[in-house]
Design a protein around this motif. Structure first.
Motif, short mmCIF file in Angstrom:
data_model
loop_
_atom_site.label_atom_id
_atom_site.label_comp_id
_atom_site.label_asym_id
_atom_site.label_seq_id
_atom_site.Cartn_x
_atom_site.Cartn_y
_atom_site.Cartn_z
N GLN A 242 60.21 84.41 25.03
CA GLN A 242 58.86 84.62 25.47
C GLN A 242 58.60 83.74 26.42
OE1 GLN A 242 57.10 87.45 24.64
NE2 GLN A 242 58.99 87.94 23.57
N ARG A 243 57.85 83.99 27.66
CA ARG A 243 57.52 82.94 28.46
C ARG A 243 56.03 83.08 28.65
NH1 ARG A 243 61.58 81.49 31.91
NH2 ARG A 243 63.57 82.73 31.62
N TYR A 244 55.27 81.93 28.81
CA TYR A 244 53.80 81.74 28.80
C TYR A 244 53.25 80.79 30.00
CZ TYR A 244 54.44 83.65 23.87
OH TYR A 244 54.93 84.20 22.72
N LEU A 245 52.26 81.09 30.20
CA LEU A 245 51.39 80.17 31.14
C LEU A 245 50.15 79.80 30.38
CD1 LEU A 245 50.96 78.57 33.83
CD2 LEU A 245 49.83 80.73 34.68
N LEU A 246 50.08 78.53 30.22
CA LEU A 246 48.86 78.01 29.50
C LEU A 246 48.13 77.23 30.38
CD1 LEU A 246 47.54 77.59 26.84
CD2 LEU A 246 48.92 75.54 26.40
N ILE A 247 46.83 77.54 30.29
CA ILE A 247 45.86 76.79 31.38
C ILE A 247 44.79 76.26 30.59
CG2 ILE A 247 44.34 77.00 33.26
CD1 ILE A 247 46.01 79.63 34.10
N ARG A 248 44.87 74.84 30.56
CA ARG A 248 43.51 74.13 29.71
C ARG A 248 42.79 73.49 30.67
NH1 ARG A 248 46.70 70.59 25.48
NH2 ARG A 248 44.59 70.61 24.58
N ARG A 249 41.40 73.35 30.32
CA ARG A 249 40.45 72.84 31.07
C ARG A 249 39.87 71.81 30.10
NH1 ARG A 249 34.93 73.76 31.66
NH2 ARG A 249 35.09 75.66 30.14
N ASN A 250 39.63 70.66 30.62
CA ASN A 250 39.07 69.55 30.40
C ASN A 250 37.46 69.79 30.21
OD1 ASN A 250 37.75 67.04 29.79
ND2 ASN A 250 39.66 65.90 30.02
N LEU A 251 36.64 69.70 29.25
CA LEU A 251 35.47 69.99 29.00
C LEU A 251 34.41 68.99 29.74
CD1 LEU A 251 35.07 71.51 25.47
CD2 LEU A 251 35.22 72.90 27.91
N THR A 252 35.15 67.74 29.81
CA THR A 252 34.36 66.51 30.25
C THR A 252 34.45 66.39 31.89
OG1 THR A 252 35.99 64.98 29.64
CG2 THR A 252 34.21 65.26 28.15
N THR A 253 35.61 66.40 32.41
CA THR A 253 36.10 66.39 33.59
C THR A 253 36.25 67.79 34.59
OG1 THR A 253 38.39 66.36 33.48
CG2 THR A 253 37.12 64.33 33.31
N ASP A 254 36.06 68.78 33.88
CA ASP A 254 36.39 70.02 34.33
C ASP A 254 37.66 70.10 35.05
OD1 ASP A 254 35.12 72.54 34.22
OD2 ASP A 254 34.62 72.42 36.71
N GLU A 255 38.80 69.36 34.79
CA GLU A 255 39.98 69.31 35.36
C GLU A 255 40.74 70.42 34.56
OE1 GLU A 255 43.66 66.17 35.79
OE2 GLU A 255 41.72 65.28 35.34
#
Length: 126
Positions: A11-24
């Protein structure tokens, strides 16, 4: 002994995470031999930063972060040496007794001694 799984299977995945403090945002290409849940992917991505920081700290403490290599074998030897030096220094630090009172040392505080926000994406990630 099991044969390695070819990279076309799984299985292949693309995980996108967003930093809540810097919005990065941080992007991770993930692969697993069997389907995994979102919680497992997030936990694994978060652990990566702990490993990366420990590795960088070990190289810095052992003064092994300024070496230039020209071949893969030389790089492997150098990195193994850095990891062994870090493990050795960590074991020595764990065996040290607490410093005596009255030396004027500032006690360790995990909240205060954390890296500044935005340095990496581990804390405060959605």
């Amino acid at each position: 002994m099991d044969e390695p799984v070819p990279p076309t299977v799984g299985q292949r995945y693309l995980l996108i995470r967003r930093n809540l403090t810097t919005d990065e945002t941080a992007f991770y290409r993930c692969w697993a031999p069997t389907p995994v849940g979102l919680n497992a992917l997030i936990r694994t991505a978060g652990v990566r930063w702990k490993v990366e920081e420990a590795f960088q700290t070990g190289k810095g403490l052992a003064c092994l972060d300024e070496h230039q290599v020209r071949r893969y074998v030389s790089w492997c030897r150098w990195i193994v040496l850095a990891m062994l030096a870090h493990a050795f220094l960590t074991a020595l630090a764990a065996e040290q007794p607490e410093p005596p009172e009255g030396l004027g040392l500032i006690p360790a505080n995990p909240q205060r001694d954390r890296p500044p926000p935005g340095r990496h994406a581990a804390p405060g990630i959605a």
